[in-house]
Design an enzyme around this catalytic site. Structure first.
Site, PDB file in Angstrom:
ATOM      1  N   TYR A 154      23.317  -6.816 -14.775  1.00 39.36           N
ATOM      2  CA  TYR A 154      21.848  -7.131 -14.670  1.00 39.36           C
ATOM      3  C   TYR A 154      21.271  -6.123 -13.931  1.00 39.36           C
ATOM      4  CZ  TYR A 154      17.785  -8.910 -11.934  1.00 39.36           C
ATOM      5  OH  TYR A 154      16.745  -9.180 -11.633  1.00 39.36           O
TER       6      TYR A 154
HETATM    7  P1  NAD Z   1      12.714 -17.036 -13.681  1.00 35.64           P
HETATM    8  O1  NAD Z   1      13.905 -17.168 -14.714  1.00 35.64           O
HETATM    9  O2  NAD Z   1      12.301 -18.325 -13.180  1.00 35.64           O
HETATM   10  O3  NAD Z   1      11.528 -16.422 -14.677  1.00 35.64           O
HETATM   11  C1  NAD Z   1      11.730 -15.774 -15.798  1.00 35.64           C
HETATM   12  C2  NAD Z   1      10.815 -16.467 -17.053  1.00 35.64           C
HETATM   13  O4  NAD Z   1      10.744 -15.470 -18.094  1.00 35.64           O
HETATM   14  C3  NAD Z   1      11.362 -17.628 -17.300  1.00 35.64           C
HETATM   15  O5  NAD Z   1      10.375 -18.791 -17.281  1.00 35.64           O
HETATM   16  C4  NAD Z   1      11.891 -17.643 -18.863  1.00 35.64           C
HETATM   17  O6  NAD Z   1      11.805 -18.641 -19.475  1.00 35.64           O
HETATM   18  C5  NAD Z   1      11.053 -16.354 -19.211  1.00 35.64           C
HETATM   19  N1  NAD Z   1      11.577 -15.373 -20.196  1.00 35.64           N
HETATM   20  C6  NAD Z   1      12.702 -14.827 -20.352  1.00 35.64           C
HETATM   21  N2  NAD Z   1      12.828 -14.030 -21.374  1.00 35.64           N
HETATM   22  C7  NAD Z   1      11.659 -14.232 -21.938  1.00 35.64           C
HETATM   23  C8  NAD Z   1      11.188 -13.815 -23.348  1.00 35.64           C
HETATM   24  N3  NAD Z   1      11.905 -12.884 -24.305  1.00 35.64           N
HETATM   25  N4  NAD Z   1      10.017 -14.210 -23.801  1.00 35.64           N
HETATM   26  C9  NAD Z   1       9.145 -15.040 -23.065  1.00 35.64           C
HETATM   27  N5  NAD Z   1       9.589 -15.531 -21.748  1.00 35.64           N
HETATM   28  C10 NAD Z   1      10.998 -15.226 -21.476  1.00 35.64           C
HETATM   29  O7  NAD Z   1      13.048 -15.870 -12.797  1.00 35.64           O
HETATM   30  P2  NAD Z   1      12.172 -15.368 -11.384  1.00 35.64           P
HETATM   31  O8  NAD Z   1      13.079 -15.450 -10.330  1.00 35.64           O
HETATM   32  O9  NAD Z   1      10.879 -15.835 -11.458  1.00 35.64           O
HETATM   33  O10 NAD Z   1      12.112 -13.631 -11.855  1.00 35.64           O
HETATM   34  C11 NAD Z   1      11.004 -13.215 -12.606  1.00 35.64           C
HETATM   35  C12 NAD Z   1      11.050 -11.749 -12.782  1.00 35.64           C
HETATM   36  O11 NAD Z   1      11.342 -10.772 -11.460  1.00 35.64           O
HETATM   37  C13 NAD Z   1      12.465 -11.324 -13.484  1.00 35.64           C
HETATM   38  O12 NAD Z   1      12.184 -10.208 -14.439  1.00 35.64           O
HETATM   39  C14 NAD Z   1      13.320 -10.734 -12.534  1.00 35.64           C
HETATM   40  O13 NAD Z   1      14.355 -10.063 -12.952  1.00 35.64           O
HETATM   41  C15 NAD Z   1      12.662 -10.178 -11.683  1.00 35.64           C
HETATM   42  N6  NAD Z   1      13.307 -10.469  -9.997  1.00 35.64           N
HETATM   43  C16 NAD Z   1      13.187 -11.524  -9.609  1.00 35.64           C
HETATM   44  C17 NAD Z   1      13.756 -11.614  -8.249  1.00 35.64           C
HETATM   45  C18 NAD Z   1      13.790 -12.731  -7.570  1.00 35.64           C
HETATM   46  O14 NAD Z   1      14.473 -12.570  -6.267  1.00 35.64           O
HETATM   47  N7  NAD Z   1      13.607 -13.790  -7.824  1.00 35.64           N
HETATM   48  C19 NAD Z   1      14.298 -10.218  -7.609  1.00 35.64           C
HETATM   49  C20 NAD Z   1      14.060  -9.058  -8.331  1.00 35.64           C
HETATM   50  C21 NAD Z   1      13.416  -9.259  -9.544  1.00 35.64           C
END
Ligand code: NAD
Length: 309
Positions: A149
Site C-alpha cells: 500500500y
Molecule cells: P475510503 O475507502 O473511505 O475512500 C476512498 C474512496 O475512493 C471510496 O469511496 C472508493 O469507492 C473511491 N474510489 C476508489 N477507487 C476509485 C476510482 N478508481 N474511481 C473513483 N472512486 C474510487 O478511504 P479513506 O480512509 O477516506 O481514504 C481516502 C484517501 O486518503 C485514500 O486515498 C487513502 O489512501 C488516503 N489516506 C487515508 C488515511 C486514513 O487514515 N483514512 C491515511 C492516509 C491516507
C-alpha cells in the site's frame, strides 16, 4: 471556489465535501463505490450532502470516466479516491492497489495537464515513511514504505511531483497520519475498537499495543486540505494530529468513554509500522495548520455514533 473531489463518498472525502460546502464552495464529487467495505456505508456518508445546493455526484471510475468536463474550470482538484488498507495490500489484491492508487492518479493528472485546473491536492499517507529512523518525522526523511500500500501511495506522490516539475501542475501531497472521526472506515483500529466497546465483541489487537500512531481528527485534516488548495504552497507536507499515542493509550481512552473492551491479542502483521509521528512544521508554516481536536474529544464524537445497546 469550484472543487472536484475524487473519492467523495469515502470516509475523508465525504467530510471534505461537507467542509467545502460549508465554506461556500461548489463541489463536484466522483466515486465508483468500490466494495472494499459495504458500499451502503458510502451511501450513508453522502446522506447530508445529496440535495445540498452546490453539490453534484458522478458515480464513475476515474479509470474510465470522461474527466475533461469535470476538471475543466475547477479551482481545486482534491484527489482522495484510492484503495486504502495496509494489511490487505499483500498478495493477490495488489493489482487493486496499483490500479486505484497509481493508474487512477496518472489518469487524473493527465486530465489536469490537458485541461488546466487550479490546485491539485493529493491525499498521500504516512505509510510512505515505513519505519522512519527519526520521530517526529520530517518530509526530508527518505521514504521507505514497508507495505505494498505504502509503495503505491508513494508512487502517486512521485507522479504528482513529476507532473508538477514537468508540466507545472500545482500539486500538493499531504501525508495524512491515521485519520479518525465519525464514519471512519470500518477496517480502521478506532472504528473497530468503538464497535467492540459498544457491542462486547473482542477487539483484535495486532502486536503488543506499544506501537504509536499520530491520530489526526478528520475535521482538522479536511480544513488543512482546503487551506492547501488556497495557498501558494506546492510540494509535500505532513498532516498529523500532533500528539502520538500508543494503541494501549487509545484503548484506555475508548474504555473511559464507552466501556471495557475485551482484547484478542494477535501477532503484528507484515507492513505495520511500529511508530508514526509527524513533524508538522511545514504544514504549520505554509498552511497555518494547527490540529485542534484532542484524541479524547475526537473519540467522544465517534462514540456518539456507537451507542451502547
Ligand atoms: P475510503 O475507502 O473511505 O475512500 C476512498 C474512496 O475512493 C471510496 O469511496 C472508493 O469507492 C473511491 N474510489 C476508489 N477507487 C476509485 C476510482 N478508481 N474511481 C473513483 N472512486 C474510487 O478511504 P479513506 O480512509 O477516506 O481514504 C481516502 C484517501 O486518503 C485514500 O486515498 C487513502 O489512501 C488516503 N489516506 C487515508 C488515511 C486514513 O487514515 N483514512 C491515511 C492516509 C491516507
Amino acid at each position: 471556489m469550484r472543487a472536484l473531489v475524487t473519492g467523495a463518498a469515502g470516509f475523508i472525502g465525504s467530510h471534505l465535501c461537507a467542509h467545502l460546502l460549508a465554506c461556500g464552495d461548489t463541489v463536484t464529487g466522483i466515486d465508483s463505490f468500490t466494495d472494499f467495505y459495504d458500499p451502503a456505508r458510502k451511501e450513508r456518508n453522502l446522506r447530508t450532502l445529496t440535495g445540498s445546493p452546490g453539490f453534484s455526484l458522478h458515480r464513475a471510475d476515474l479509470l474510465t470516466a470522461d474527466l475533461a468536463p469535470l476538471v475543466d474550470g475547477a479551482d481545486a482538484v482534491y484527489h482522495l479516491a484510492g484503495q486504502p488498507g495496509v494489511r490487505p495490500s499483500w498478495g493477490a489484491e495488489f493489482p487493486l492497489y496499483t490500479s486505484r492508487n497509481v493508474l487512477a492518479t496518472q489518469v487524473l493528472l493527465e486530465a489536469v495537464r490537458q485541461h488546466p485546473a487550479g490546485k491539485f491536492v493529493y491525499a498521500s499517507s504516512s505509510s510512505v515513511y515505513g519505519n522512519a529512523p527519526v520521530c517526529p518525522t520530517a518530509e526530508t526523511v527518505l521514504p521507505r514504505p514497508v507495505s505494498p500500500y505504502g509503495i503505491t501511495k508513494l508512487a502517486g506522490e512521485h507522479l504528482c511531483e513529476l507532473y508538477r516539475q514537468t508540466f507545472g501542475v500545482p500539486a500538493v501531497s499531504l501525508r495524512l497520519f491515521t485519520v479518525y472521526g465519525p464514519r471512519q472506515r470500518p477496517d480502521m483500529a478506532l472504528a473497530r475498537l468503538l464497535h467492540a466497546a459498544s457491542n462486547g465483541a473482542p477487539f483484535p489487537l495486532y502486536g503488543d499495543g506499544e506501537q504509536t500512531r499520530d491520530f489526526t481528527y478528520v475535521h482538522d485534516a479536511v480544513t488543512a486540505m482546503r487551506e492547501a488548495a488556497r495557498s501558494a504552497f506546492t510540494g509535500i507536507a505532513n498532516l498529523g494530529g500532533g500528539s502520538p499515542v500508543s494503541m494501549k493509550q487509545a484503548i484506555s481512552t475508548v474504555e473511559n468513554i464507552v466501556g471495557p473492551v475485551e482484547i484478542l491479542p494477535l501477532p503484528t502483521g507484515p507492513g505495520d509500522a511500529r511508530h508514526t509521528s509527524a513533524d508538522i512544521t511545514v504544514a504549520t508554516r505554509e498552511l497555518g495548520y494547527r490540529p485542534r481536536t484532542t484524541l479524547h474529544d475526537g473519540i467522544l464524537a465517534m462514540a456518539r455514533e456507537h451507542p451502547r445497546p
